[in-house]
Enzyme design. Structure first.
Site, PDB file in Angstrom:
ATOM      1  N   ARG A  39       2.608  32.954   7.514  1.00 19.20           N
ATOM      2  CA  ARG A  39       1.937  32.231   6.438  1.00 19.20           C
ATOM      3  C   ARG A  39       0.618  31.974   5.363  1.00 19.20           C
ATOM      4  O   ARG A  39      -0.106  31.862   4.792  1.00 19.20           O
ATOM      5  CB  ARG A  39       2.297  30.923   6.644  1.00 19.20           C
ATOM      6  CG  ARG A  39       2.329  29.451   4.659  1.00 19.20           C
ATOM      7  CD  ARG A  39       1.789  27.778   5.626  1.00 19.20           C
ATOM      8  NE  ARG A  39       2.932  27.374   6.610  1.00 19.20           N
ATOM      9  CZ  ARG A  39       4.348  26.648   5.754  1.00 19.20           C
ATOM     10  NH1 ARG A  39       3.371  26.121   4.548  1.00 19.20           N
ATOM     11  NH2 ARG A  39       5.114  25.985   6.074  1.00 19.20           N
ATOM     12  N   LYS A 138      15.424  32.877  21.488  1.00 16.15           N
ATOM     13  CA  LYS A 138      16.256  31.137  22.194  1.00 16.15           C
ATOM     14  C   LYS A 138      15.000  30.861  21.841  1.00 16.15           C
ATOM     15  O   LYS A 138      13.749  30.897  21.899  1.00 16.15           O
ATOM     16  CB  LYS A 138      16.754  32.139  23.391  1.00 16.15           C
ATOM     17  CG  LYS A 138      15.670  32.198  24.813  1.00 16.15           C
ATOM     18  CD  LYS A 138      15.287  31.407  25.234  1.00 16.15           C
ATOM     19  CE  LYS A 138      14.355  29.894  25.117  1.00 16.15           C
ATOM     20  NZ  LYS A 138      12.774  29.986  26.304  1.00 16.15           N
ATOM     21  N   LYS A 172      13.939  42.899  32.073  1.00 13.88           N
ATOM     22  CA  LYS A 172      13.502  43.058  32.907  1.00 13.88           C
ATOM     23  C   LYS A 172      14.160  44.304  34.004  1.00 13.88           C
ATOM     24  O   LYS A 172      15.009  43.961  34.132  1.00 13.88           O
ATOM     25  CB  LYS A 172      12.888  41.183  33.682  1.00 13.88           C
ATOM     26  CG  LYS A 172      12.468  40.809  33.079  1.00 13.88           C
ATOM     27  CD  LYS A 172      11.839  39.431  33.881  1.00 13.88           C
ATOM     28  CE  LYS A 172      11.357  38.383  33.335  1.00 13.88           C
ATOM     29  NZ  LYS A 172       9.933  38.282  32.690  1.00 13.88           N
ATOM     30  N   HIS A 230      17.772  31.572  30.322  1.00 17.61           N
ATOM     31  CA  HIS A 230      17.458  33.193  31.512  1.00 17.61           C
ATOM     32  C   HIS A 230      18.560  32.943  32.641  1.00 17.61           C
ATOM     33  O   HIS A 230      19.038  33.692  33.065  1.00 17.61           O
ATOM     34  CB  HIS A 230      15.968  33.099  31.899  1.00 17.61           C
ATOM     35  CG  HIS A 230      15.282  32.614  30.474  1.00 17.61           C
ATOM     36  ND1 HIS A 230      15.551  33.290  29.650  1.00 17.61           N
ATOM     37  CD2 HIS A 230      13.601  32.283  29.903  1.00 17.61           C
ATOM     38  CE1 HIS A 230      14.205  33.446  28.647  1.00 17.61           C
ATOM     39  NE2 HIS A 230      14.069  32.397  28.575  1.00 17.61           N
ATOM     40  N   LYS A 330       8.015  24.202  36.104  1.00 16.03           N
ATOM     41  CA  LYS A 330       6.489  24.930  36.003  1.00 16.03           C
ATOM     42  C   LYS A 330       5.674  23.481  36.860  1.00 16.03           C
ATOM     43  O   LYS A 330       6.283  22.888  37.534  1.00 16.03           O
ATOM     44  CB  LYS A 330       6.131  24.012  34.480  1.00 16.03           C
ATOM     45  CG  LYS A 330       7.110  24.587  33.436  1.00 16.03           C
ATOM     46  CD  LYS A 330       6.957  25.639  32.226  1.00 16.03           C
ATOM     47  CE  LYS A 330       7.412  25.573  31.281  1.00 16.03           C
ATOM     48  NZ  LYS A 330       7.044  27.178  31.302  1.00 16.03           N
TER      49      LYS A 330
END
Ligand code: BG6
Length: 474
Positions: A39, A138, A172, A230, A330
């Site tokens: 944008r 995803k 990976k 994952h 996390k």
């Protein structure tokens, strides 16, 4: 290649640096062009400067060469547009017309809820011919029903062979090495099953918090952000049967069978088989960090999980009764992603101190595969000591630069190889297993358990294994 969302984090931090590396290694066709669309009202020159600024940060200093960059920048162009406006796709079509007919790749590095409308707009504008591919990130949907809706929308415009659903974990190096290890060595096959394997652990622990992605994360949580994709993909690669060929259909046929064989977890089962957690304030690397509910764009009384652990089981002949413990969080103590294959102990212990063998496939921070065996300590007496067989490819070819997952996967898209991309039925099978767990949490009011930032997750995640005489390898 058209990168929609060309000014976003994914494009600037991952895709352009990956394309720069591929260019530098001579992997891109001389006439390949990269058009970023977003944008922001930027000129081509302004976009190139923005891209260069980010690539200088993302690319290792020794790999960034201003001369190579200036040749790479000749491939770059920018097109300001509103991705929700079909008229803008019409303008895009006219602008692309000047390049003549060519293979086109549309990379949707955009918010996930734009996938359906962008693909419809590409079709309306006449941009979705046979010579095109579309790459989507995803999460595909938010639940089985919404994933089906996204897949239907894509399916109305593109054939399944044209759709590349990316899961960057599959790019990976160590993940691919796991397949080499399993299917290029006869050694492991006889013991790769219940009877020899006690359990499997798959952990993806991060020290990062949600950074500036609070709004997205509030809608997804660790289950939808990481485990649905994952971690389940890693589980598939550990558990799948050998495919008949190493090609897209054969590999994905085997993976989907695993997802379909996952034993359902629903209702009250969620209390015994799953743990949700949310980080509180704590310390990471010596720095104080705030609790999740104080992060930007996060509700003060948020019920979103930043940690999840699940005990999965695969109901098939090879794996019956073997727990697969999955965990991701996390703000954990360490950034570490690894798969641990814990073998059973010897049936009859002759020597004191012998421990069961373990195969560790580490994806992060360093990539390595190691096999833990028992040996004899030199000298008199049968004293045992664990020895580690290091199967680290970096030692074998230290001169080779480590490829980022996106480099490998972008090249696969360019070459039209979808082996390492998720097929529609895989995504939907994964949601079919995840949906009842999330429903179970709601039905049983399972709120996330607090854990301090910088720890190894909530206590309950440890009890999940301890109650069965096992422990996470931390
Ligand atoms: C992304 C998730 O898919 O993977 C992020 O959305 C996560 O939340 C990231 O941080 C982890 O990827 P990597 O390659 O840095 O381990």
């Amino acid at each position: 290649m058209l990168v929609f969302g060309g000014t976003g984090d994914l494009a600037l931090h991952k895709l352009l640096p990956a394309l720069y590396h591929l260019h530098r290694d001579g992997r891109l066709a001389a006439d390949m062009r990269i058009l970023a669309a977003a944008r922001n009202r930027l000129s081509r020159a302004e976009y190139c400067r923005l891209a260069e600024r980010h690539c200088r940060i993302q690319v290792a200093p020794g790999d960034f060469d201003p001369l190579v960059w200036s040749r790479f920048a000749e491939r770059l162009d920018y097109f300001p547009m509103d991705l929700t406006q079909s008229a803008d796709f019409g303008r895009l079509n006219s602008s692309l017309g000047k390049l003549g007919p060519r293979q086109r790749i549309y990379y949707l590095a955009t918010a996930p809820d734009l996938v359906a409308s962008i693909s419809a707009n590409l079709s309306i504008a006449g941009l979705a011919g046979a010579n095109t591919r579309i790459v989507v990130e995803k999460p595909i949907g938010h639940s089985l029903a919404s994933a089906r809706a996204v897949n239907d929308a894509l399916g109305q415009v593109f054939s399944e062979a044209q759709v590349f659903r990316i899961d960057h974990f599959l790019g990976k190096e160590t993940v691919q090495n796991l397949m080499a290890l399993r299917f290029a060595n006869a050694l492991f096959e006889p013991v790769w099953r219940a009877g020899h394997i006690d359990h499997v652990q798959i952990s993806v622990n991060e020290t990062l918090g949600v950074e500036n992605r609070g709004a997205y994360y509030e809608e997804s949580g660790a289950m939808r952000d990481m485990l649905q994709n994952h971690l389940l993909q890693l589980l598939c690669l550990v558990a799948m049967e050998a495919p008949v060929r190493f090609d897209a259909e054969a590999v994905r046929n085997e993976k989907v069978k695993i997802l379909q064989a996952l034993k359902p977890i629903s209702g009250l089962d969620v209390q015994d088989k799953t743990v949700r957690g949310q980080y509180g304030a704590g310390t990471i690397g010596g720095h104080d960090v705030p609790a999740y509910y104080f992060e930007k764009h996060v509700d003060n009384d948020s019920d979103t999980e930043t940690f999840v652990a699940v005990q999965a089981e695969i109901d098939n002949w090879r794996w019956a009764g073997v727990p697969f413990y999955l965990r991701t969080g996390k703000r954990m103590a360490q950034k570490r992603s690894e798969i641990v294959i814990q073998f059973k102990p010897v049936p009859h212990r002759l020597f004191e101190g012998s421990q069961a063998n373990r195969l560790i496939i580490r994806l992060q921070p360093e990539e390595r595969i190691s096999l833990q065996l028992m040996g004899k300590s030199p000298g008199k007496g049968m004293r045992l000591t664990p020895i580690e067989l290091d199967l680290n490819m970096a030692h074998i070819a230290p001169q080779n630069r480590r490829w980022d997952a996106y480099e490998r996967l972008l090249l696969d898209v360019i070459e039209g190889d979808s082996t390492l991309f998720m097929r529609r039925d895989e995504v939907e099978a994964a949601w079919s297993w995840i949906d009842p767990i999330i429903r179970g949490w709601q039905e049983t009011y399972q709120s996330p358990r607090p854990y301090p930032a910088g720890s190894n997750g909530p206590e309950q995640a440890h009890s999940l294994l301890e109650l069965q005489g096992r422990a996470w390898l931390d």
